[in-house]
Design an enzyme around this catalytic site. Structure first.
Site, short mmCIF file in Angstrom:
data_model
loop_
_atom_site.label_atom_id
_atom_site.label_comp_id
_atom_site.label_asym_id
_atom_site.label_seq_id
_atom_site.Cartn_x
_atom_site.Cartn_y
_atom_site.Cartn_z
N GLU A 47 1.47 6.74 7.58
CA GLU A 47 2.16 7.80 6.80
C GLU A 47 1.34 8.90 7.22
O GLU A 47 0.32 8.92 6.74
CB GLU A 47 2.18 7.24 5.14
CG GLU A 47 3.24 8.08 4.38
CD GLU A 47 2.98 7.53 2.74
OE1 GLU A 47 2.38 6.44 2.62
OE2 GLU A 47 3.51 8.55 2.00
N ARG A 272 -6.54 -6.80 5.58
CA ARG A 272 -6.88 -5.50 5.78
C ARG A 272 -8.50 -5.53 6.01
O ARG A 272 -9.31 -6.34 5.64
CB ARG A 272 -6.85 -4.78 4.14
CG ARG A 272 -6.39 -3.31 4.05
CD ARG A 272 -6.25 -2.91 2.65
NE ARG A 272 -4.75 -2.63 2.53
CZ ARG A 272 -4.57 -1.31 3.09
NH1 ARG A 272 -5.37 -0.34 3.09
NH2 ARG A 272 -3.29 -0.94 3.01
N LYS A 282 -7.61 6.59 1.61
CA LYS A 282 -7.17 8.00 2.05
C LYS A 282 -7.54 8.93 0.88
O LYS A 282 -7.93 10.01 0.98
CB LYS A 282 -5.57 7.84 2.61
CG LYS A 282 -5.54 7.71 3.98
CD LYS A 282 -4.15 7.99 4.28
CE LYS A 282 -3.35 6.88 5.32
NZ LYS A 282 -1.98 6.82 5.26
P1 ATP Z 1 -1.95 4.74 1.67
O1 ATP Z 1 -1.12 3.79 1.21
O2 ATP Z 1 -3.04 5.16 0.91
O3 ATP Z 1 -1.14 5.84 2.46
P2 ATP Z 1 -2.22 3.06 3.93
O4 ATP Z 1 -3.60 2.49 4.48
O5 ATP Z 1 -1.22 2.25 3.67
O6 ATP Z 1 -2.47 4.00 2.99
P3 ATP Z 1 -0.55 3.97 6.13
O7 ATP Z 1 -0.72 5.14 6.68
O8 ATP Z 1 0.58 3.62 5.45
O9 ATP Z 1 -1.74 3.95 5.26
O10 ATP Z 1 -0.86 2.81 7.29
C1 ATP Z 1 -0.55 2.37 8.61
C2 ATP Z 1 -0.68 1.01 9.04
O11 ATP Z 1 -2.19 0.76 9.11
C3 ATP Z 1 -0.13 0.25 8.01
O12 ATP Z 1 0.58 -0.72 9.05
C4 ATP Z 1 -1.41 -0.40 7.48
O13 ATP Z 1 -1.12 -1.87 6.96
C5 ATP Z 1 -2.48 -0.28 8.15
N1 ATP Z 1 -3.78 -0.27 7.65
C6 ATP Z 1 -3.93 0.75 6.63
N2 ATP Z 1 -5.21 0.40 6.31
C7 ATP Z 1 -5.91 -0.63 6.90
C8 ATP Z 1 -6.86 -1.53 6.88
N3 ATP Z 1 -7.80 -1.23 6.00
N4 ATP Z 1 -7.01 -2.45 7.65
C9 ATP Z 1 -6.08 -2.83 8.54
N5 ATP Z 1 -4.89 -2.23 8.55
C10 ATP Z 1 -4.73 -0.93 7.73
MG MG Z 2 0.86 2.92 3.10
#
Ligand code: ATP
Ligand code: MG
Length: 561
Positions: A47, A272, A282
């Site tokens: 995102e 994660r 974030k």
């Molecule tokens: P937010 O929900 O705060 O926007 P997010 O970590 O979900 O943050 P995204 O941009 O939606 O951010 O994440 C993109 C991809 O990265 C998703 O598939 C998510 O599952 C993966 N991802 C995010 N954080 C982690 C993490 N700490 N470890 C592994 N994968 C992650």
């Molecule tokens: Mg997300």
């Protein structure tokens, strides 16, 4: 949209091997002929509401290396279905970061490009009697959703006719209603043991401008409805996501089943990445940036890819880290020392060693001729003799490290102290004769004598000394700024649960003296500073005349296998 770049990556060239539980699932699907005739297809779907961090790197590595392993494809897709949080600054940084990590996407896509198709799919659900327009407010929906132990209650609007739902949904799209006035909900089961299946909201009204579609839409799809469609539209075969989506998988499957999608993608969850002494949220990272606690998203203390890059981490080290921590089905935290180990291990055989003196103390060799200098020979990399040697000037006045002198030596201290003889690396044996201080008792300089017989490389076999220290020649020394980093987050001593808080001592700036070769250092050039650690010339602050270095990692590993 198609064919952004040929995916010419291969695992070996990225320094990776393969195999994990996700690959076992994929092997199973291939054996069952599930996606026959289709490439194995993954995607990385960020995102664009912040910079990518090391947790994202894990997801990036997993998705791209899986595609590479199966000679498949991997898309970079912006999951931009939420109009208010997104920004083109973030879009640009994400592309840069994925490229820097060494991966090439097959297609660069925006989920918002599918809004028309998503709307049509929602209409199909309505026509099937599987979705309805609800007038309940967000808080009413929440209040009637039930709990883990109690079923939810059905909305009074659940029984609306298909015709009425079609009309109302059209009107929602046409902008007839205000934000929150109506939503579109799936008609599933208000008594489902899985709360996500209790008539989840599929569309909400939001009269806001979207970075890609502008004011074209005032209704936006919810993540749980949009995501399976994004994957399915792109012909993704395996949708890899983090564990918190496990309970959402029935809804993911429901959407595609009700739409009778052929070869629907399979969602597989993995844990994660969490790292000790840092934070992946974030929202929290954005706060640190917005309130000026750190220098920006690329502050070298940040766990963002941009921060790690500026800090001096290499893509190789990050990929190796992501591979070696492996994949798991349960959440846990990885020690940050392991990440440090990976970059230390990568740099060990890659960078040259230079002498830099920290907390300098002046040494004057009283029996060395005034005005004379000579060359001392230094190896460039102790581990890699092929990297050769270079000369550094040696003379009457030198700087040594503050840590290499003790007026009253501690037990087992073998470095310089009054009366003691040590080896000055690449040069001579020196004995400390006298300590000169100013009126405040601060050491001004050390008077030493040298033994001309002991020149390095002369084959001198006489005495042995226990300590070897490094030095730089005072006339030719280059003053540099060195930024030493502590962890971004440290345990809060006052918190009974031992939670971590921002570390106010996470940046210490020092003025150091370097051997002359450092004057030629270019921005982003990495070095080992002998006996100190690995450093990089800061990309933003280093100029022709001023050299600013970031500490990448210290020399010693506290990490145990
Ligand atoms: P937010 O929900 O705060 O926007 P997010 O970590 O979900 O943050 P995204 O941009 O939606 O951010 O994440 C993109 C991809 O990265 C998703 O598939 C998510 O599952 C993966 N991802 C995010 N954080 C982690 C993490 N700490 N470890 C592994 N994968 C992650
Ligand atoms: Mg997300």
């Amino acid at each position: 949209m198609a064919g952004e770049k040929e995916n010419d990556n291969n695992l070996a060239s990225l320094g990776l091997t393969d195999g994990n539980f996700i690959h076992a699932f994929i092997d199973e699907d291939i054996a069952a002929g599930k996606y026959a005739g289709q490439p194995i297809f993954t995607r990385f779907p960020p995102e664009p509401n912040g910079y990518l961090h090391i947790g994202h790197a894990k997801a990036i590595c997993l998705n791209f290396t899986t595609a590479i392993k199966y000679h498949g494809k991997c898309n970079l897709r912006y999951d931009d279905t939420n109009p208010i949080k997104e920004d083109t600054e973030f879009v640009n940084s994400i592309e840069e970061d994925v490229k820097w990590l060494g991966f090439k996407w097959d297609n660069l896509l925006y989920a918002s490009d599918y809004f028309d198709e998503m709307f049509d799919c929602a209409m199909r659900l309505i026509q099937k009697g599987k979705a309805y327009v609800d007038d309940l407010s967000a808080s009413e929906i929440k209040a009637t959703r039930g709990t883990l132990t109690n079923p939810g209650t059905e909305s009074p609007h659940r029984g609306r006719s298909i015709e009425e739902n079609v009309r109302l949904f059209e009107e929602m799209r046409a902008g007839k209603y205000a934000d929150g006035e109506k939503v579109l909900r799936a008609k599933i089961d208000m008594a489902s043991p899985n709360i996500n299946m209790r008539d989840p909201v599929l569309y909400r009204i939001s009269h806001s401008t979207h970075h890609n579609t502008g004011d074209q839409w005032c209704i936006y799809p919810m993540y749980d409805y949009a995501h399976p469609l994004e994957d399915a539209i792109e012909q993704v075969t395996h949708s890899l996501c983090t564990l918190e989506f496990e309970d959402h998988r029935p809804l993911y499957n429901w959407v595609l089943e009700e739409l009778e999608w052929k070869n629907a993608p399979r969602q597989i969850e993995f844990a994660r990445l969490n790292l000790s002494n840092t934070i992946m949220s974030k929202r929290y990272l954005k706060e640190l940036v917005d309130d000026g606690t750190v220098e920006g998203w690329d502050d070298p203390r940040m766990p963002t890819i941009a921060g790690l890059r500026r800090r001096g981490y290499t893509p190789e080290a990050i990929r190796k880290f992501c591979e070696d921590i492996g994949l798991s089905k349960s959440n846990s935290a990885v020690e940050i020392e392991f990440l440090e180990h990976c970059v230390r291990d990568d740099l060990k055989t890659k960078v040259v060693t230079r002498n830099v003196v920290f907390d300098p103390i002046k040494v004057v060799i009283t029996n060395y001729p005034e005005g004379q200098t000579e060359d001392a020979v230094m190896e460039n990399n102790r581990e890699v003799p092929e990297m050769g040697e270079h000369n550094v000037p040696f003379g009457r006045e030198l700087w040594i490290d503050g840590e290499d002198f003790m007026e009253i030596p501690a037990k087992k201290y073998f470095r310089l102290f009054p009366g003691n003889e040590v080896r000055f690396k690449g040069a001579y044996f020196l004995t400390c004769q006298e300590v000169l201080k100013d009126n405040d008792g601060k050491i001004v300089e050390l008077h030493c004598t040298y033994d001309p017989e002991t020149r390095s490389g002369s084959g001198f076999e006489g005495r042995k000394v226990k300590g070897t220290i490094h030095w730089v020649e005072a006339q030719t020394a280059v003053p540099i700024t060195v930024r030493e980093y502590g962890y971004l987050m440290v345990k809060d001593e006052n918190d009974p649960d031992g939670r971590e808080i921002f570390n106010p001592d996470s940046l210490v700036t020092k003025l150091c003296y370097a051997e002359p070769a450092i004057a030629q250092a270019q921005a982003e050039e990495r070095f080992q500073f002998f006996r100190h650690g690995y450093y990089i010339a800061d990309a933003k602050l280093t100029t022709e005349d001023e050299k600013v270095f970031n500490q990448i990692v210290g020399l010693k590993s506290s990490w145990k296998k």
